[in-house]
Enzyme design. Structure first.
Site, PDB file in Angstrom:
ATOM      1  N   ARG A   1      18.432  10.172  -5.534  1.00 11.46           N
ATOM      2  CA  ARG A   1      17.164   9.868  -5.906  1.00 11.46           C
ATOM      3  C   ARG A   1      16.958   9.849  -7.194  1.00 11.46           C
ATOM      4  O   ARG A   1      16.051   8.884  -7.789  1.00 11.46           O
ATOM      5  CB  ARG A   1      16.094  10.870  -5.119  1.00 11.46           C
ATOM      6  CG  ARG A   1      15.666  10.538  -3.942  1.00 11.46           C
ATOM      7  CD  ARG A   1      15.331  11.691  -2.936  1.00 11.46           C
ATOM      8  NE  ARG A   1      16.647  12.475  -3.034  1.00 11.46           N
ATOM      9  CZ  ARG A   1      17.630  12.021  -1.957  1.00 11.46           C
ATOM     10  NH1 ARG A   1      16.984  11.261  -1.008  1.00 11.46           N
ATOM     11  NH2 ARG A   1      18.772  12.677  -1.522  1.00 11.46           N
ATOM     12  N   THR A   2      17.304  10.921  -8.149  1.00  9.80           N
ATOM     13  CA  THR A   2      16.765  11.245  -9.386  1.00  9.80           C
ATOM     14  C   THR A   2      17.381  10.122 -10.328  1.00  9.80           C
ATOM     15  O   THR A   2      16.642   9.140 -11.013  1.00  9.80           O
ATOM     16  CB  THR A   2      17.361  12.534  -9.798  1.00  9.80           C
ATOM     17  OG1 THR A   2      16.697  13.430  -9.037  1.00  9.80           O
ATOM     18  CG2 THR A   2      16.363  12.914 -11.349  1.00  9.80           C
TER      19      THR A   2
ATOM     20  N   LYS B   1      37.870  14.075 -22.122  1.00  7.88           N
ATOM     21  CA  LYS B   1      38.556  14.020 -23.145  1.00  7.88           C
ATOM     22  C   LYS B   1      38.415  15.192 -23.988  1.00  7.88           C
ATOM     23  O   LYS B   1      38.926  15.241 -25.203  1.00  7.88           O
ATOM     24  CB  LYS B   1      38.754  12.784 -24.015  1.00  7.88           C
ATOM     25  CG  LYS B   1      39.068  11.578 -23.111  1.00  7.88           C
ATOM     26  CD  LYS B   1      39.074  10.294 -23.994  1.00  7.88           C
ATOM     27  CE  LYS B   1      39.361   9.043 -23.120  1.00  7.88           C
ATOM     28  NZ  LYS B   1      39.184   7.565 -23.963  1.00  7.88           N
TER      29      LYS B   1
ATOM     30  N   ARG C   1      21.565  14.771 -16.347  1.00  5.44           N
ATOM     31  CA  ARG C   1      21.859  15.652 -15.393  1.00  5.44           C
ATOM     32  C   ARG C   1      23.342  16.431 -15.796  1.00  5.44           C
ATOM     33  O   ARG C   1      24.179  15.687 -15.821  1.00  5.44           O
ATOM     34  CB  ARG C   1      21.729  15.341 -14.006  1.00  5.44           C
ATOM     35  CG  ARG C   1      22.177  16.368 -12.867  1.00  5.44           C
ATOM     36  CD  ARG C   1      21.935  15.964 -11.449  1.00  5.44           C
ATOM     37  NE  ARG C   1      20.469  16.049 -11.143  1.00  5.44           N
ATOM     38  CZ  ARG C   1      20.070  15.933 -10.050  1.00  5.44           C
ATOM     39  NH1 ARG C   1      20.997  15.548  -8.941  1.00  5.44           N
ATOM     40  NH2 ARG C   1      18.689  15.837  -9.809  1.00  5.44           N
TER      41      ARG C   1
ATOM     42  N   HIS D   1      14.441  21.384 -13.176  1.00 12.57           N
ATOM     43  CA  HIS D   1      14.260  20.127 -12.826  1.00 12.57           C
ATOM     44  C   HIS D   1      12.882  19.609 -13.124  1.00 12.57           C
ATOM     45  O   HIS D   1      12.107  19.400 -11.798  1.00 12.57           O
ATOM     46  CB  HIS D   1      14.700  20.126 -11.400  1.00 12.57           C
ATOM     47  CG  HIS D   1      15.296  18.506 -10.920  1.00 12.57           C
ATOM     48  ND1 HIS D   1      14.612  17.478 -11.401  1.00 12.57           N
ATOM     49  CD2 HIS D   1      15.741  18.034  -9.679  1.00 12.57           C
ATOM     50  CE1 HIS D   1      15.151  16.399 -10.883  1.00 12.57           C
ATOM     51  NE2 HIS D   1      15.757  16.747  -9.713  1.00 12.57           N
TER      52      HIS D   1
HETATM   53  C1  NCD Z   1      17.546  18.162  -5.776  1.00 14.35           C
HETATM   54  C2  NCD Z   1      18.205  18.574  -7.186  1.00 14.35           C
HETATM   55  O1  NCD Z   1      19.311  18.006  -7.340  1.00 14.35           O
HETATM   56  O2  NCD Z   1      17.904  19.889  -7.474  1.00 14.35           O
HETATM   57  N1  NCD Z   1      17.579  17.063  -5.362  1.00 14.35           N
HETATM   58  C3  NCD Z   1      16.827  16.122  -6.120  1.00 14.35           C
HETATM   59  O3  NCD Z   1      16.735  15.780  -7.471  1.00 14.35           O
HETATM   60  N2  NCD Z   1      15.777  15.621  -5.374  1.00 14.35           N
HETATM   61  C4  NCD Z   1      17.861  19.150  -4.704  1.00 14.35           C
HETATM   62  C5  NCD Z   1      19.001  19.272  -4.130  1.00 14.35           C
HETATM   63  O4  NCD Z   1      19.933  19.024  -4.524  1.00 14.35           O
HETATM   64  O5  NCD Z   1      19.083  20.192  -3.007  1.00 14.35           O
END
Ligand code: NCD
Length: 338
Positions: A57-58, A86, A107, A135
């Site tokens: 999703r993100t 590397k 991320r 997040h």
């Molecule tokens: C979450 C995350 O990555 O922190 N997912 C997301 O970004 N929607 C929650 C999760 O992974 O459980």
């Protein structure tokens, strides 16, 4: 805050008026997200989408949000396919990639890594999740969803009653959401987890200092009976020392239609940042809730587009130009409500 050129690293940087501005801009993105029209306002701009942890999703919604504003996306996923494998430092990676992009989403599994990367970047960096820390874009879309779902019910963010359930220790979405709620008034936060996976004291203290009522519990049914929002989360097994340890907690707090009907007030909104763990030994939110109109999880994911479009438009300072670069859309598209 000044959004133009800013990094978005933690919800700590926002004031309440900033949240309201983001939500106002997100509201204007609806016609573009629904493909009622298109805009080319970011034509020529490049998003560097760097995801060093699993993400659906993100990653995809940041990418689509940028595309919907007319920009292009370049992506790298996983350490193995990047020069970090590397031995390249975050500093060098940031110096290099910020020469190729206009904005970067990142991320990374290490807490604080995205801030370290941002300090070396020449372009704005948005934190797509740094380990168990924060997040921020998820918390914004969660809050946006809560506001939208409660609209018309005489309930709002001030006076909100919310139960956060599951892995509150490692769950970065609940950390950011808890902190963001500190900008509002008289919130009642019920934290439901096994004692070993409790919300870090730091966030509990922040909420109490904000004047909120915080209730800590390890009992699901008693905790969901007087709330507006049930916010369920996944056991973050990737952050546990061993998989066996994570298995101890899987499936502790299962919500299904029968439990919902018996214990929740009518119309209690069910949220989850997703992915929900639908394996039979977890089943956090049972599939039998799929027809429940109060299951907001997919509307929540849809809202991610609007909020992420708003963040890009604000950070790249084009909010006032989005409509000016609008074009009609010619292809067939189902225009489901967001
Ligand atoms: C979450 C995350 O990555 O922190 N997912 C997301 O970004 N929607 C929650 C999760 O992974 O459980």
């Amino acid at each position: 805050m000044e959004f133009a050129g800013a990094h978005i690293l933690s919800v700590e940087q926002f004031e309440r008026s900033d949240i309201e501005r983001i939500f106002d801009v997100a509201d204007t993105m609806g016609p573009y997200a629904l493909r009622e029209k298109a805009t080319r306002v970011l034509e020529g701009a490049i998003l560097g989408n760097m995801f060093f942890e699993p993400s659906t999703r993100t990653r995809v919604s940041f990418g689509c949000a940028f595309n919907l504003l007319g920009g292009e996306v370049r992506e790298t996923t996983g350490f193995k396919s990047s020069a970090i494998a590397k031995g390249e430092s975050l500093y060098d990676t940031a110096r290099v990639l910020s020469g190729y992009s206009d904005v970067i989403c990142m991320r990374h599994p290490a807490e604080g890594s995205v801030a370290e990367f941002a300090a070396a970047s020449r372009v704005p960096v948005i934190n797509g999740g740094d380990g168990a820390n924060e997040h921020p874009s998820q918390a914004l879309l969660d809050l946006y969803t809560i506001r939208k779902e409660l609209r018309g019910r005489n309930r709002g963010l001030d006076g909100l009653r919310i139960a956060m359930i599951g892995d509150l220790k490692y769950g970065r979405t609940v950390h950011s959401l808890c902190r963001l709620l500190c900008l509002f008034n008289n919130v009642h936060i019920t934290l439901v987890s096994p004692a070993e996976l409790a919300m870090p004291e730091f966030y509990v203290e922040l909420a109490r200092q904000a004047g909120h009522k915080v209730t800590i519990s390890s009992e699901l049914t008693a905790s969901i009976s007087n709330v507006d929002i049930v916010y369920s989360t996944r056991i973050q097994e990737e952050r546990f020392p061993t998989k066996e340890e994570a298995d101890l907690y899987r499936g502790r707090f299962r919500l299904n239609q029968a439990i919902y009907t018996k214990f929740c007030e009518p119309n209690t909104v069910i949220m989850h940042p997703l992915p929900r763990d639908s394996r039979s030994d977890a089943n956090e939110l049972d599939n039998d809730l799929n027809q429940n109109p109060n299951l907001a999880i997919f509307r929540q994911a849809d809202n991610g587009l609007l909020v992420r479009m708003a963040l890009f438009a604000m950070v790249l300072d084009v909010v006032h130009l989005v409509d000016q670069y609008a074009r009609p859309v010619h292809w067939f598209h189902r225009r489901d409500k967001i």
